[in-house]
Scaffold this active site. Structure first.
Site, PDB file in Angstrom:
ATOM      1  N   HIS A 143     -11.456  -0.644   9.645  1.00  0.00           N
ATOM      2  CA  HIS A 143     -10.523   0.314   9.042  1.00  0.00           C
ATOM      3  C   HIS A 143     -10.650   1.691   9.704  1.00  0.00           C
ATOM      4  O   HIS A 143     -11.125   2.649   9.096  1.00  0.00           O
ATOM      5  CB  HIS A 143     -10.733   0.404   7.524  1.00  0.00           C
ATOM      6  CG  HIS A 143     -10.231  -0.813   6.807  1.00  0.00           C
ATOM      7  ND1 HIS A 143     -11.058  -1.788   6.319  1.00  0.00           N
ATOM      8  CD2 HIS A 143      -8.957  -1.216   6.526  1.00  0.00           C
ATOM      9  CE1 HIS A 143     -10.325  -2.746   5.750  1.00  0.00           C
ATOM     10  NE2 HIS A 143      -9.048  -2.429   5.865  1.00  0.00           N
ATOM     11  N   HIS A 168      -6.697   0.395  13.719  1.00  0.00           N
ATOM     12  CA  HIS A 168      -5.986  -0.480  12.771  1.00  0.00           C
ATOM     13  C   HIS A 168      -4.680   0.192  12.340  1.00  0.00           C
ATOM     14  O   HIS A 168      -3.636  -0.457  12.261  1.00  0.00           O
ATOM     15  CB  HIS A 168      -6.880  -0.784  11.560  1.00  0.00           C
ATOM     16  CG  HIS A 168      -6.160  -1.407  10.400  1.00  0.00           C
ATOM     17  ND1 HIS A 168      -5.544  -2.647  10.469  1.00  0.00           N
ATOM     18  CD2 HIS A 168      -5.920  -0.955   9.126  1.00  0.00           C
ATOM     19  CE1 HIS A 168      -4.970  -2.925   9.303  1.00  0.00           C
ATOM     20  NE2 HIS A 168      -5.180  -1.916   8.471  1.00  0.00           N
ATOM     21  N   HIS A 177      -1.570   4.354   5.796  1.00  0.00           N
ATOM     22  CA  HIS A 177      -1.827   3.477   4.649  1.00  0.00           C
ATOM     23  C   HIS A 177      -3.312   3.227   4.356  1.00  0.00           C
ATOM     24  O   HIS A 177      -3.648   2.753   3.272  1.00  0.00           O
ATOM     25  CB  HIS A 177      -1.105   2.127   4.836  1.00  0.00           C
ATOM     26  CG  HIS A 177      -1.860   1.193   5.718  1.00  0.00           C
ATOM     27  ND1 HIS A 177      -1.901   1.324   7.088  1.00  0.00           N
ATOM     28  CD2 HIS A 177      -2.657   0.132   5.423  1.00  0.00           C
ATOM     29  CE1 HIS A 177      -2.666   0.383   7.586  1.00  0.00           C
ATOM     30  NE2 HIS A 177      -3.142  -0.349   6.607  1.00  0.00           N
ATOM     31  N   ASP A 178      -4.211   3.527   5.302  1.00  0.00           N
ATOM     32  CA  ASP A 178      -5.654   3.339   5.059  1.00  0.00           C
ATOM     33  C   ASP A 178      -6.428   4.634   5.312  1.00  0.00           C
ATOM     34  O   ASP A 178      -7.643   4.591   5.587  1.00  0.00           O
ATOM     35  CB  ASP A 178      -6.221   2.226   5.973  1.00  0.00           C
ATOM     36  CG  ASP A 178      -6.075   0.840   5.360  1.00  0.00           C
ATOM     37  OD1 ASP A 178      -6.095   0.728   4.126  1.00  0.00           O
ATOM     38  OD2 ASP A 178      -5.937  -0.134   6.134  1.00  0.00           O
ATOM     39  N   ASP A 219       0.384  -5.049   7.732  1.00  0.00           N
ATOM     40  CA  ASP A 219      -1.025  -4.813   7.423  1.00  0.00           C
ATOM     41  C   ASP A 219      -1.894  -6.041   7.678  1.00  0.00           C
ATOM     42  O   ASP A 219      -3.069  -5.914   8.022  1.00  0.00           O
ATOM     43  CB  ASP A 219      -1.137  -4.360   5.955  1.00  0.00           C
ATOM     44  CG  ASP A 219      -2.507  -3.783   5.634  1.00  0.00           C
ATOM     45  OD1 ASP A 219      -3.194  -3.317   6.566  1.00  0.00           O
ATOM     46  OD2 ASP A 219      -2.876  -3.772   4.441  1.00  0.00           O
TER      47      ASP A 219
HETATM   48 ZN   LIG Z   1      -4.713  -1.767   6.378  1.00  0.00          ZN
END
Ligand SMILES: [Zn+2]
Length: 279
Positions: free
Chosen positions: A13, A17, A53-54, A163
């Site tokens: 992460h 990514h 998103h992360d 994702d």
């Molecule tokens: Zn992700």
């Protein structure tokens, strides 16, 4: 700013990514079904959500945050803890950078809410809810992409696909991602062992292997999602992704000798067409 907000020490992460998911999202937004009807605002939100998103992912999962009484778990009351944090972090970066400062307060707020709804859709523990709704829409053929709610729902599904699309990449890429995510799981397991906490599922390096985790991941999460996505977007890209996924699952189930090496490609992947997701 986005890149710096990812933890480069996380095996999986990290900003790479985020870039990978953004690239996949970009490909899905180009699909004819979507491309025709998306507004520039949808495209901006889709790409922003993919990139952020992360954000600030700590490299451990929600279960770990809850059982270690992490302040984020307390703040978000044990519900979509990570996703809520990624969203709020993204909003704070957008405000700090002034990205949407030319908009009225009401428009900015509405975009921030939509961004949140996209990022929250990546909570893998809620995949079934989204999948059931997606399947029902496809069965009834009642998705109308001139309707903004339906477009938003499809953006959520596209981001969910982006994702978890690692198994839909060619074997030599997919295998690298598989090793990275497993390394992150196992290092969480190591921390849990040191702290005398119960070991979280998939995090025990003495019980699980990369292949075992991947076969479960593909069978229970990736296959069901991408088979519905291919119904929605029946295109060469979807066919290539399904074909990679099928052959990758086969390679994990029956690893040929040459797959044991770190850089060698499987015989089957050599014969597969290389789509835009493979470049
Ligand atoms: Zn992700």
């Amino acid at each position: 700013m986005v890149q710096e907000a990812y933890h480069s020490q996380n095996p999986y992460h990290n900003a790479l990514h985020a870039a990978d998911v953004t690239q996949a999202m970009y490909c899905y937004l180009q699909e004819p079904q979507l491309f025709e009807s998306l507004t520039s605002c949808d495209i901006l939100l889709g790409l922003l959500a993919a990139a952020t998103h992360d954000l600030d992912h700590p490299g451990v999962n929600q279960t770990f945050l809850i059982k270690s009484s992490h302040h984020l778990a307390l703040l978000y009351q044990n519900s979509s803890v990570l996703e809520n944090h990624h969203w709020k972090f993204a909003v704070s970066l957008m405000r700090e950078s002034g990205l949407l400062s030319h908009l009225s307060n009401a428009d900015r707020q509405s975009l921030e809410e939509r961004l949140g709804s996209l990022i929250l859709a990546t909570d893998i523990s809620r995949q079934n809810e989204y999948l059931i709704e997606f399947r029902a829409h496809l069965d009834r053929a009642d998705l109308h992409l001139n309707n903004s709610q339906d477009r938003h729902f499809i953006l959520q599904m596209a981001l969910k696909c982006a994702d978890i699309c690692n198994p839909c990449r060619p074997w030599h890429l997919s295998k690298l991602w598989s090793h990275k995510i497993t390394e992150e799981f196992f290092s969480q397991g190591d921390i849990e062992r040191r702290r005398n906490l119960d070991l979280s599922i998939l995090c025990d390096r003495n019980t699980y292997s990369v292949g075992k985790i991947q076969i479960g991941f593909i069978s229970f999460l990736v296959e069901p999602l991408f088979s519905e996505w291919a119904r929605f977007s029946d295109t060469p890209l979807s066919h290539i992704m399904i074909s990679h996924m099928t052959s990758n699952k086969f390679n994990w189930s029956y690893p040929p000798q040459e797959n044991m090496g770190e850089t060698t490609q499987s015989t089957s992947s050599k014969t597969l067409p290389q789509g835009s997701l493979g470049s």
